[in-house]
Design a protein around this motif. Structure first.
Motif, PDB file in Angstrom:
ATOM      1  N   UNK A 218       0.820  -1.443   0.480  1.00 22.42           N
ATOM      2  CA  UNK A 218       0.185   0.107  -0.359  1.00 22.42           C
ATOM      3  C   UNK A 218       0.627   1.397   0.137  1.00 22.42           C
ATOM      4  N   UNK A 219       0.900   2.287  -0.995  1.00 24.81           N
ATOM      5  CA  UNK A 219       1.829   3.124  -1.065  1.00 24.81           C
ATOM      6  C   UNK A 219       0.863   4.712  -0.386  1.00 24.81           C
ATOM      7  N   UNK A 220      -0.610   4.823  -0.387  1.00 28.48           N
ATOM      8  CA  UNK A 220      -1.321   5.727  -0.064  1.00 28.48           C
ATOM      9  C   UNK A 220      -2.444   5.729   1.631  1.00 28.48           C
ATOM     10  N   UNK A 221      -1.776   6.776   2.375  1.00 26.22           N
ATOM     11  CA  UNK A 221      -2.129   6.614   4.110  1.00 26.22           C
ATOM     12  C   UNK A 221      -3.368   6.731   4.164  1.00 26.22           C
ATOM     13  N   UNK A 222      -4.442   6.523   3.143  1.00 28.38           N
ATOM     14  CA  UNK A 222      -5.902   7.101   3.627  1.00 28.38           C
ATOM     15  C   UNK A 222      -6.790   5.424   3.528  1.00 28.38           C
ATOM     16  N   UNK A 223      -6.780   5.200   4.264  1.00 31.63           N
ATOM     17  CA  UNK A 223      -7.403   4.018   4.662  1.00 31.63           C
ATOM     18  C   UNK A 223      -8.684   3.309   3.394  1.00 31.63           C
ATOM     19  N   UNK A 224      -8.496   2.067   3.663  1.00 29.59           N
ATOM     20  CA  UNK A 224      -9.319   1.495   2.268  1.00 29.59           C
ATOM     21  C   UNK A 224      -9.552  -0.168   2.696  1.00 29.59           C
ATOM     22  N   UNK A 225     -10.581  -0.831   1.919  1.00 30.34           N
ATOM     23  CA  UNK A 225     -10.749  -2.306   2.430  1.00 30.34           C
ATOM     24  C   UNK A 225     -10.408  -3.042   1.474  1.00 30.34           C
ATOM     25  N   UNK A 226      -9.299  -4.136   1.875  1.00 36.83           N
ATOM     26  CA  UNK A 226      -9.447  -4.806   1.473  1.00 36.83           C
ATOM     27  C   UNK A 226      -9.839  -7.131   1.979  1.00 36.83           C
ATOM     28  N   UNK A 227     -10.186  -7.326   1.132  1.00 36.42           N
ATOM     29  CA  UNK A 227     -10.918  -8.555   1.386  1.00 36.42           C
ATOM     30  C   UNK A 227      -9.420  -9.297   1.016  1.00 36.42           C
ATOM     31  N   UNK A 228      -9.466  -9.271   0.063  1.00 42.09           N
ATOM     32  CA  UNK A 228      -7.773 -11.442  -0.373  1.00 42.09           C
ATOM     33  C   UNK A 228      -7.965 -10.771  -1.371  1.00 42.09           C
ATOM     34  N   UNK A 229      -6.945 -11.588  -2.140  1.00 37.49           N
ATOM     35  CA  UNK A 229      -6.439 -11.457  -3.541  1.00 37.49           C
ATOM     36  C   UNK A 229      -6.411 -13.391  -3.863  1.00 37.49           C
ATOM     37  N   UNK A 230      -7.557 -13.107  -5.398  1.00 33.96           N
ATOM     38  CA  UNK A 230      -8.007 -14.238  -5.615  1.00 33.96           C
ATOM     39  C   UNK A 230      -7.245 -14.746  -6.659  1.00 33.96           C
ATOM     40  N   UNK A 231      -7.218 -16.153  -6.356  1.00 35.14           N
ATOM     41  CA  UNK A 231      -5.705 -16.456  -7.509  1.00 35.14           C
ATOM     42  C   UNK A 231      -6.116 -17.257  -8.845  1.00 35.14           C
ATOM     43  N   UNK A 232      -8.150 -17.476  -8.317  1.00 27.81           N
ATOM     44  CA  UNK A 232      -8.498 -18.712  -9.060  1.00 27.81           C
ATOM     45  C   UNK A 232      -7.958 -18.681 -10.971  1.00 27.81           C
ATOM     46  N   UNK A 233      -8.324 -18.803 -11.919  1.00 19.85           N
ATOM     47  CA  UNK A 233      -8.289 -19.545 -13.545  1.00 19.85           C
ATOM     48  C   UNK A 233      -8.105 -20.279 -13.980  1.00 19.85           C
ATOM     49  N   UNK A 234      -9.276 -19.949 -14.679  1.00 21.41           N
ATOM     50  CA  UNK A 234      -9.705 -21.011 -16.234  1.00 21.41           C
ATOM     51  C   UNK A 234     -10.714 -21.613 -15.515  1.00 21.41           C
ATOM     52  N   UNK A 235     -10.919 -22.620 -16.303  1.00 22.23           N
ATOM     53  CA  UNK A 235     -12.639 -23.186 -16.118  1.00 22.23           C
ATOM     54  C   UNK A 235     -12.559 -24.443 -15.410  1.00 22.23           C
TER      55      UNK A 235
END
Length: 268
Positions: A74-91
């Motif tokens: 994270x670069x900026x100081x203003x708070x935001x919400x991150x739920x997570x990172x999704x790596x799903x790919x393909x069928x």
């Protein structure tokens, strides 16, 4: 639970050897503030601006080639919400598990409709499975009317948040308690299972005292706590649920007057 960003906060994901590399990463976020973050992979270094959006938004990072490391800072100081990172790919079939140790399932009612539906939309959910009860059942207690009523409100909330998405309820499995020096199914457990209609995992496992067989059988399918399935047991449960769903699907495809009830478990 959710992560609120701070300047300088960072996280790194690495692909496990034997499972293949990542091909894309989708960052799930929300909040009222625009924020910036740096993204670094094996072959990519970029700064991304995430505009303020709805309760749940997503941003896909798709490098030119597969990658084994994904670093987000994270670069900026203003708070935001991150739920997570999704790596799903393909069928294929992807399972997102909302599991908390000791949870009864009732806190699902606290998830706002906007967030619940936002995840359904971003993850393109096709089926919601509710599987709770193991942490509620107590040997010696016979009246669970309070839990039945509470779970009805959970199901109503899930349905309201997920229009058009089917909901499958799965019972708790068998479990064994130490009674007079030996492990047996507590007498009250079958009655607890019968209080609502769903996929009956208790029956599918083999019914009364099946957990003892899962622990002590030739192929060990559960841990020595006589409560939790191990990896092999989880695979077996997945097979049982798949067979149940496909049997129902094939029944649905048959003309109504030719249907014979072959489902071994309770109808939904």
């Amino acid at each position: 639970y959710v992560f609120e960003t701070q300047k300088g906060a960072e996280v790194t994901f690495r692909s496990e050897q034997g499972y293949g590399r990542f091909h894309q990463a989708t960052i799930l976020y929300g909040g009222r503030n625009t924020f910036s973050a740096s993204v670094i992979t094996d072959s990519l270094k970029n700064e991304i601006v995430f505009p303020s959006a709805g309760a749940v938004s997503s941003f896909m990072v798709k490098p030119d080639s597969a990658f084994s490391v994904f670093h987000l800072k994270i670069i900026t100081p203003e708070p935001a919400i991150i739920y997570g990172v999704n790596f799903e790919n393909g069928p294929g079939v992807y399972v997102d598990n909302y599991a908390f140790r000791g949870n009864s399932g009732l806190p699902l009612r606290q998830i706002p409709v906007s967030i619940f539906s936002g995840f359904n939309s971003n993850l393109r959910n096709k089926l919601i499975i509710i599987h709770y009860g193991l942490n509620v059942f107590t040997p010696g207690v016979a009246d669970y009317n309070w839990y039945e009523q509470a779970m009805r409100s959970v199901i109503s909330h899930v349905k309201e948040s997920s229009p058009g998405i089917p909901v499958l309820m799965i019972s708790m499995p068998d479990r064994a308690a130490l009674i007079s020096g030996e492990y047996f199914t507590p007498a009250e457990l079958p009655d607890f299972i019968e209080q609502i209609a769903f996929f009956n995992l208790f029956d599918a496992m083999g019914g009364v005292n099946s957990m003892r067989n899962w622990v002590e059988g030739k192929t060990k399918l559960a841990g020595d706590d006589y409560t939790h399935p191990n990896g092999s047991g989880a695979g077996r449960i997945a097979e049982l649920i798949y067979q149940y769903l496909m049997t129902g699907f094939y029944q649905f495809q048959q003309p109504h007057d030719s249907i014979n009830s072959v489902l071994p478990f309770n109808h939904l």
